[in-house]
Design a protein around this motif. Structure first.
Motif, PDB file in Angstrom:
ATOM      1  N   ALA A   1      62.818   7.596 -58.458  1.00  0.00           N
ATOM      2  CA  ALA A   1      63.506   8.141 -57.289  1.00  0.00           C
ATOM      3  C   ALA A   1      63.730   6.987 -56.318  1.00  0.00           C
ATOM      4  CB  ALA A   1      62.680   9.236 -56.635  1.00  0.00           C
ATOM      5  N   ALA A   2      64.830   7.030 -55.607  1.00  0.00           N
ATOM      6  CA  ALA A   2      65.191   5.902 -54.749  1.00  0.00           C
ATOM      7  C   ALA A   2      64.203   5.678 -53.618  1.00  0.00           C
ATOM      8  CB  ALA A   2      66.588   6.108 -54.179  1.00  0.00           C
ATOM      9  N   GLY A   3      63.550   6.772 -53.132  1.00  0.00           N
ATOM     10  CA  GLY A   3      62.770   6.603 -51.915  1.00  0.00           C
ATOM     11  C   GLY A   3      61.314   6.995 -51.955  1.00  0.00           C
ATOM     12  N   THR A   4      60.824   7.552 -53.081  1.00  0.00           N
ATOM     13  CA  THR A   4      59.448   8.046 -53.076  1.00  0.00           C
ATOM     14  C   THR A   4      58.896   8.109 -54.493  1.00  0.00           C
ATOM     15  OG1 THR A   4      58.032   9.897 -52.369  1.00  0.00           O
ATOM     16  CG2 THR A   4      60.188  10.454 -53.275  1.00  0.00           C
ATOM     17  N   ASP A   5      57.562   8.156 -54.588  1.00  0.00           N
ATOM     18  CA  ASP A   5      56.938   8.409 -55.888  1.00  0.00           C
ATOM     19  C   ASP A   5      56.372   9.827 -55.950  1.00  0.00           C
ATOM     20  OD1 ASP A   5      54.800   8.217 -54.174  1.00  0.00           O
ATOM     21  OD2 ASP A   5      53.733   6.693 -55.329  1.00  0.00           O
ATOM     22  N   ARG A   6      56.641  10.635 -54.937  1.00  0.00           N
ATOM     23  CA  ARG A   6      56.129  12.005 -54.903  1.00  0.00           C
ATOM     24  C   ARG A   6      57.199  12.977 -55.390  1.00  0.00           C
ATOM     25  NH1 ARG A   6      55.127  14.395 -50.518  1.00  0.00           N
ATOM     26  NH2 ARG A   6      56.466  13.129 -49.165  1.00  0.00           N
ATOM     27  N   ILE A   7      56.737  14.066 -55.986  1.00  0.00           N
ATOM     28  CA  ILE A   7      57.653  15.051 -56.545  1.00  0.00           C
ATOM     29  C   ILE A   7      57.350  16.448 -56.011  1.00  0.00           C
ATOM     30  CG2 ILE A   7      58.103  13.775 -58.671  1.00  0.00           C
ATOM     31  CD1 ILE A   7      56.007  15.539 -60.063  1.00  0.00           C
ATOM     32  N   VAL A   8      58.338  17.308 -56.094  1.00  0.00           N
ATOM     33  CA  VAL A   8      58.182  18.729 -55.759  1.00  0.00           C
ATOM     34  C   VAL A   8      58.861  19.545 -56.848  1.00  0.00           C
ATOM     35  CG1 VAL A   8      58.010  18.385 -53.269  1.00  0.00           C
ATOM     36  CG2 VAL A   8      60.269  18.687 -54.329  1.00  0.00           C
ATOM     37  N   TYR A   9      58.457  20.816 -56.969  1.00  0.00           N
ATOM     38  CA  TYR A   9      59.019  21.710 -57.976  1.00  0.00           C
ATOM     39  C   TYR A   9      59.927  22.743 -57.319  1.00  0.00           C
ATOM     40  CZ  TYR A   9      55.614  20.039 -61.431  1.00  0.00           C
ATOM     41  OH  TYR A   9      54.882  19.263 -62.292  1.00  0.00           O
ATOM     42  N   ASP A  10      61.005  23.076 -58.015  1.00  0.00           N
ATOM     43  CA  ASP A  10      61.860  24.177 -57.581  1.00  0.00           C
ATOM     44  C   ASP A  10      61.149  25.507 -57.799  1.00  0.00           C
ATOM     45  OD1 ASP A  10      63.912  22.566 -56.824  1.00  0.00           O
ATOM     46  OD2 ASP A  10      65.368  23.304 -58.294  1.00  0.00           O
ATOM     47  N   PRO A  11      61.611  26.568 -57.129  1.00  0.00           N
ATOM     48  CA  PRO A  11      61.045  27.897 -57.377  1.00  0.00           C
ATOM     49  C   PRO A  11      61.159  28.343 -58.836  1.00  0.00           C
ATOM     50  CG  PRO A  11      62.310  27.912 -55.343  1.00  0.00           C
ATOM     51  CD  PRO A  11      62.561  26.588 -55.994  1.00  0.00           C
ATOM     52  N   ASP A  12      62.096  27.745 -59.615  1.00  0.00           N
ATOM     53  CA  ASP A  12      62.211  28.141 -61.019  1.00  0.00           C
ATOM     54  C   ASP A  12      60.996  27.703 -61.841  1.00  0.00           C
ATOM     55  OD1 ASP A  12      62.594  25.409 -61.876  1.00  0.00           O
ATOM     56  OD2 ASP A  12      64.752  25.576 -61.634  1.00  0.00           O
ATOM     57  N   GLY A  13      60.112  26.887 -61.233  1.00  0.00           N
ATOM     58  CA  GLY A  13      58.902  26.458 -61.904  1.00  0.00           C
ATOM     59  C   GLY A  13      59.079  25.298 -62.865  1.00  0.00           C
ATOM     60  N   TRP A  14      60.306  24.848 -63.054  1.00  0.00           N
ATOM     61  CA  TRP A  14      60.594  23.777 -63.997  1.00  0.00           C
ATOM     62  C   TRP A  14      61.157  22.527 -63.329  1.00  0.00           C
ATOM     63  CZ3 TRP A  14      58.958  23.469 -68.818  1.00  0.00           C
ATOM     64  CH2 TRP A  14      58.610  24.646 -69.492  1.00  0.00           C
ATOM     65  N   THR A  15      62.249  22.693 -62.606  1.00  0.00           N
ATOM     66  CA  THR A  15      62.984  21.542 -62.085  1.00  0.00           C
ATOM     67  C   THR A  15      62.128  20.711 -61.134  1.00  0.00           C
ATOM     68  OG1 THR A  15      65.016  22.831 -62.249  1.00  0.00           O
ATOM     69  CG2 THR A  15      65.098  20.808 -60.938  1.00  0.00           C
ATOM     70  N   ILE A  16      62.020  19.419 -61.427  1.00  0.00           N
ATOM     71  CA  ILE A  16      61.240  18.486 -60.619  1.00  0.00           C
ATOM     72  C   ILE A  16      62.198  17.612 -59.816  1.00  0.00           C
ATOM     73  CG2 ILE A  16      59.660  16.516 -60.693  1.00  0.00           C
ATOM     74  CD1 ILE A  16      58.395  17.747 -63.165  1.00  0.00           C
ATOM     75  N   ARG A  17      61.944  17.520 -58.510  1.00  0.00           N
ATOM     76  CA  ARG A  17      62.784  16.740 -57.608  1.00  0.00           C
ATOM     77  C   ARG A  17      61.968  15.695 -56.854  1.00  0.00           C
ATOM     78  NH1 ARG A  17      67.674  19.373 -56.884  1.00  0.00           N
ATOM     79  NH2 ARG A  17      67.706  21.510 -57.681  1.00  0.00           N
ATOM     80  N   SER A  18      62.666  14.716 -56.312  1.00  0.00           N
ATOM     81  CA  SER A  18      62.013  13.769 -55.412  1.00  0.00           C
ATOM     82  C   SER A  18      61.593  14.511 -54.150  1.00  0.00           C
ATOM     83  CB  SER A  18      62.967  12.621 -55.060  1.00  0.00           C
ATOM     84  OG  SER A  18      64.117  13.118 -54.391  1.00  0.00           O
ATOM     85  N   ALA A  19      60.415  14.200 -53.649  1.00  0.00           N
ATOM     86  CA  ALA A  19      59.887  14.935 -52.499  1.00  0.00           C
ATOM     87  C   ALA A  19      60.684  14.681 -51.229  1.00  0.00           C
ATOM     88  CB  ALA A  19      58.424  14.562 -52.282  1.00  0.00           C
ATOM     89  N   ASP A  20      61.378  13.530 -51.162  1.00  0.00           N
ATOM     90  CA  ASP A  20      62.130  13.211 -49.941  1.00  0.00           C
ATOM     91  C   ASP A  20      63.617  13.500 -50.074  1.00  0.00           C
ATOM     92  OD1 ASP A  20      62.869  11.213 -51.690  1.00  0.00           O
ATOM     93  OD2 ASP A  20      62.463   9.541 -50.317  1.00  0.00           O
TER      94      ASP A  20
END
Length: 264
Positions: free
Chosen positions: A211-230
């Motif tokens: 990810a361009a700006g972070t090493d942290r991740i968050v999950y979508d409500p679908d329980g699958w999709t992983i996104r950059s936390a920022d």
């Protein structure tokens, strides 16, 4: 347990890998502004069925995710990077799309991911994708007999550092062969000279993602999709490779069948 593959088994994995390369080429050519992600999912299903292959994602139900997964490909857009659940989304000009797929043919698996830009590219997105591709190249180059797993991880992390991108270590590469996930885990960061020694016959999926700006991740409500936390954009590149006496062999490219046949 780590299972080393014979040259014939590696050649069988190369057949699967070559098909995946062709499938991703097909989808990349179709991913234009105005195309729905569900259309790409449907096309992937058609190609898999025509080839007589089996999806490794369908009914996949790991400890994470709100499973089972009922799609054949992961499609992740912009700040989404891993396990993107195909959904009703129309691609826009400038979107960064990551496609990740694993299939089995005659019992042998290959796994590959590619990030592309839909329509007009942004230089910062091109740089991000380039970083994952260069990191993948560096990881592959380190996959030689006598090196250790940490040498692959360190090579990937070294490229990320050169580009100034942080590295998440929660998800990384893995062994594969008869199933999609086998030992060992391959972190995208590590110390050279550490970990198991690489031997001919070891087959791995190497997959740097940043990810361009972070090493942290968050999950979508679908329980699958992983996104950059920022919310910063992300990219993902992956190849299935084999460690051989003659050096690393990439199994997920169009030429992989010919290359693998030469090693038998």
């Amino acid at each position: 347990m780590v299972e080393l593959k014979t040259p014939d088994e590696i050649a069988a994995m190369a057949v699967t890998g070559s098909f995946i390369a062709e499938l991703l080429d097909d989808l990349a050519g179709r991913a234009r502004p105005g195309v729905n992600l569900l259309d790409l999912e449907q096309r992937a299903r058609e190609l898999i069925a025509e080839r007589g292959a089996e999806s490794c994602y369908w009914d996949y139900a790991p400890s994470f995710g709100r499973g089972p997964f009922r799609n054949v490909i992961c499609l992740s857009v912009n700040d989404a990077v891993l396990h993107g659940l195909p959904h009703d989304y129309v691609l826009r000009d400038g979107d960064l799309l990551s496609m990740d797929i694993a299939v089995s043919i005659n019992g042998w698996v290959a796994d590959c991911a590619r990030s592309i830009i839909v329509g007009t590219p942004r230089p910062e997105d091109q740089r991000l994708i380039e970083a994952t591709e260069k990191a993948l190249e560096a990881g592959i180059a380190a996959a030689v007999p006598g090196n250790r797993l940490g040498d692959i991880s360190a090579a990937i992390a070294g490229v990320a550092a050169d580009y100034g991108y942080p590295v998440n270590t929660q998800f990384g590469g893995h062994g594969l062969g008869r199933t999609m996930h086998e030992d060992p885990h391959v972190s995208n960061a590590g110390r050279p000279g550490r970990g198991m020694k690489l031997q001919p016959g070891l087959t791995l999926a190497l997959e740097p993602w940043f990810a361009a700006g972070t090493d942290r991740i968050v999950y979508d409500p679908d329980g699958w999709t992983i996104r950059s936390a920022d919310g910063s954009r992300t990219a993902h590149s992956e190849h299935t490779i084999a460690v051989t006496e003659d050096g690393p062999l990439v199994l997920t490219c169009r030429e992989s069948v010919t290359a693998a046949a030469g090693g038998r």
